[in-house]
Design a protein around this motif. Structure first.
Motif, short mmCIF file in Angstrom:
data_model
loop_
_atom_site.label_atom_id
_atom_site.label_comp_id
_atom_site.label_asym_id
_atom_site.label_seq_id
_atom_site.Cartn_x
_atom_site.Cartn_y
_atom_site.Cartn_z
N PRO A 194 42.06 44.59 60.78
CA PRO A 194 43.74 43.92 61.31
C PRO A 194 44.73 43.99 59.70
N ALA A 195 45.93 44.06 60.13
CA ALA A 195 47.20 44.46 58.85
C ALA A 195 46.84 43.12 58.65
N VAL A 196 47.50 42.91 57.72
CA VAL A 196 47.96 41.41 56.60
C VAL A 196 49.21 40.49 56.47
N GLY A 197 50.03 42.17 56.66
CA GLY A 197 51.78 41.65 56.72
C GLY A 197 52.23 42.29 57.49
N SER A 198 53.99 42.11 57.37
CA SER A 198 54.38 43.51 58.36
C SER A 198 54.73 44.59 57.99
N ASN A 199 54.05 45.05 57.35
CA ASN A 199 53.75 46.80 56.97
C ASN A 199 52.87 47.24 57.85
N LEU A 200 52.60 47.37 59.20
CA LEU A 200 51.31 47.44 59.62
C LEU A 200 50.41 48.33 59.03
N SER A 201 50.85 48.81 58.28
CA SER A 201 49.97 50.21 57.25
C SER A 201 48.76 49.73 56.34
N THR A 202 48.50 48.26 56.00
CA THR A 202 48.44 47.12 55.52
C THR A 202 47.11 47.06 55.71
N PRO A 203 46.17 47.32 55.83
CA PRO A 203 44.80 46.70 56.83
C PRO A 203 44.40 45.39 55.54
N ASN A 204 43.31 44.11 56.15
CA ASN A 204 42.34 43.46 55.69
C ASN A 204 41.65 44.40 54.80
N THR A 205 41.24 44.49 53.94
CA THR A 205 40.55 45.30 52.58
C THR A 205 39.23 44.71 52.21
N VAL A 206 37.83 45.59 51.62
CA VAL A 206 37.37 44.22 51.18
C VAL A 206 37.31 45.04 48.80
N GLY A 207 37.71 44.71 48.33
CA GLY A 207 37.91 45.24 46.79
C GLY A 207 36.89 45.67 46.30
N VAL A 208 36.41 46.52 45.15
CA VAL A 208 35.56 46.33 44.32
C VAL A 208 36.31 46.60 43.04
N ILE A 209 36.20 45.90 42.31
CA ILE A 209 36.15 45.96 40.41
C ILE A 209 35.58 46.41 39.82
N ILE A 210 35.59 47.45 38.26
CA ILE A 210 34.25 47.26 37.76
C ILE A 210 35.09 46.60 36.06
N PHE A 211 34.23 45.66 36.03
CA PHE A 211 34.64 45.09 34.77
C PHE A 211 34.34 45.20 33.27
N LYS A 212 34.50 45.95 32.42
CA LYS A 212 32.88 46.13 31.08
C LYS A 212 33.40 44.26 30.87
N SER A 213 32.50 43.52 30.75
CA SER A 213 32.09 42.28 30.75
C SER A 213 31.44 42.22 31.48
N SER A 214 30.08 40.31 30.89
CA SER A 214 29.21 40.57 31.31
C SER A 214 29.83 38.34 31.98
N ASP A 215 30.77 38.50 31.53
CA ASP A 215 31.37 36.57 31.59
C ASP A 215 31.79 36.81 32.48
N THR A 216 31.22 36.47 33.64
CA THR A 216 31.12 36.31 35.70
C THR A 216 31.51 34.87 35.85
N LYS A 217 31.82 34.24 35.02
CA LYS A 217 32.18 33.58 34.88
C LYS A 217 33.98 32.86 35.47
N ALA A 218 34.68 33.11 33.74
CA ALA A 218 35.53 33.44 33.81
C ALA A 218 36.64 35.13 34.52
N ILE A 219 35.98 35.71 35.00
CA ILE A 219 36.34 36.28 35.98
C ILE A 219 36.37 36.49 36.88
N LEU A 220 34.95 35.79 37.84
CA LEU A 220 35.63 35.11 38.71
C LEU A 220 36.71 33.97 39.11
N SER A 221 37.04 33.29 38.37
CA SER A 221 37.92 32.12 38.27
C SER A 221 39.36 32.66 38.13
#
Length: 215
Positions: free
Chosen positions: A101-128
């Motif tokens: 589904p589209a997330v906004g009035s710009n219908l070309s912007t769909p809902n997505t799954v995003g994946v970001i790679i961090f060079k850190s093991s501080d999971t809690k800080a990244i998550l928060s």
């Protein structure tokens, strides 16, 4: 008479043997065909199942993921993610579910799954850092494919647009993968559209649980 009776007995026995042989052959033939049919069906099913997913390997050869073949992928610049922790990849990998589904009035912007790679093991800080909103669920410590992980939901109910975000962080060798997926969203006066993407939640969870680190 006895000779005739003996002759008939012999013929009857031969007929019985022939009939028994035919019945046995027909039974074997039917079983053989059914067995071959099942084997062919199983092979076809296995082939279809194998073709149901694709494998994604990131450009830095850090991890692989399995995702539905009907999904597509692209890259986005992940906003101010670098302020949270150093990035291994300056771009966010984005998976777009089929019929997203589209997330906004710009219908070309769909809902997505995003994946970001961090060079850190501080999971809690990244998550928060990604748990915005006025409420969060209790964080869950998980193990995914032998890797340490955390899962939490961000829930916004007081301000428009309301939403529910599913966020995972998976860590291995000082590298953390952050996964984000918006399950639901309400509308607002500045263009956000209401949608319910819970139908893709199972595929999202399966994608997260398919992660394999390559180093």
């Amino acid at each position: 008479m006895r000779k005739n009776q003996q002759g008939f007995n012999t013929v009857e026995r031969l007929l019985i043997l022939i009939i028994a042989g035919l019945v046995g052959f027909i039974g074997w033939y039917v079983y053989h065909n059914k067995h071959n049919s099942r084997s062919t069906s199983n092979i076809a099913s296995s082939t279809q199942a194998a073709g149901a997913n694709k494998t994604y390997t990131d450009g830095s050869k850090t991890y692989t993921l399995s995702y539905p073949s009907t999904w597509t992928t692209t890259k986005y610049k992940p906003g101010n993610a670098a302020s949270v922790a150093p990035l291994l990849d300056p771009m966010e990998t984005v998976f777009i579910p089929a019929n997203s589904p589209a997330v906004g009035s710009n219908l070309s912007t769909p809902n997505t799954v995003g994946v970001i790679i961090f060079k850190s093991s501080d999971t809690k800080a990244i998550l928060s850092a990604y748990l915005t909103g006025d409420g969060t669920t209790t964080p869950q410590n998980l193990t995914i494919n032998g890797y340490s992980a955390m899962y939490q939901q961000a829930i916004s109910t007081r301000f428009a647009p309301t939403y529910t975000d599913d966020v995972y962080a998976v860590t291995h060798n000082d590298i953390t993968l952050l996964f984000q997926f918006r399950e639901k969203q309400g509308s607002d006066s500045v263009g956000a559209l209401a949608f319910d993407a819970t139908g893709s939640a199972a595929d999202y969870t399966a994608l997260v649980k398919s992660v394999i680190f390559l180093n």
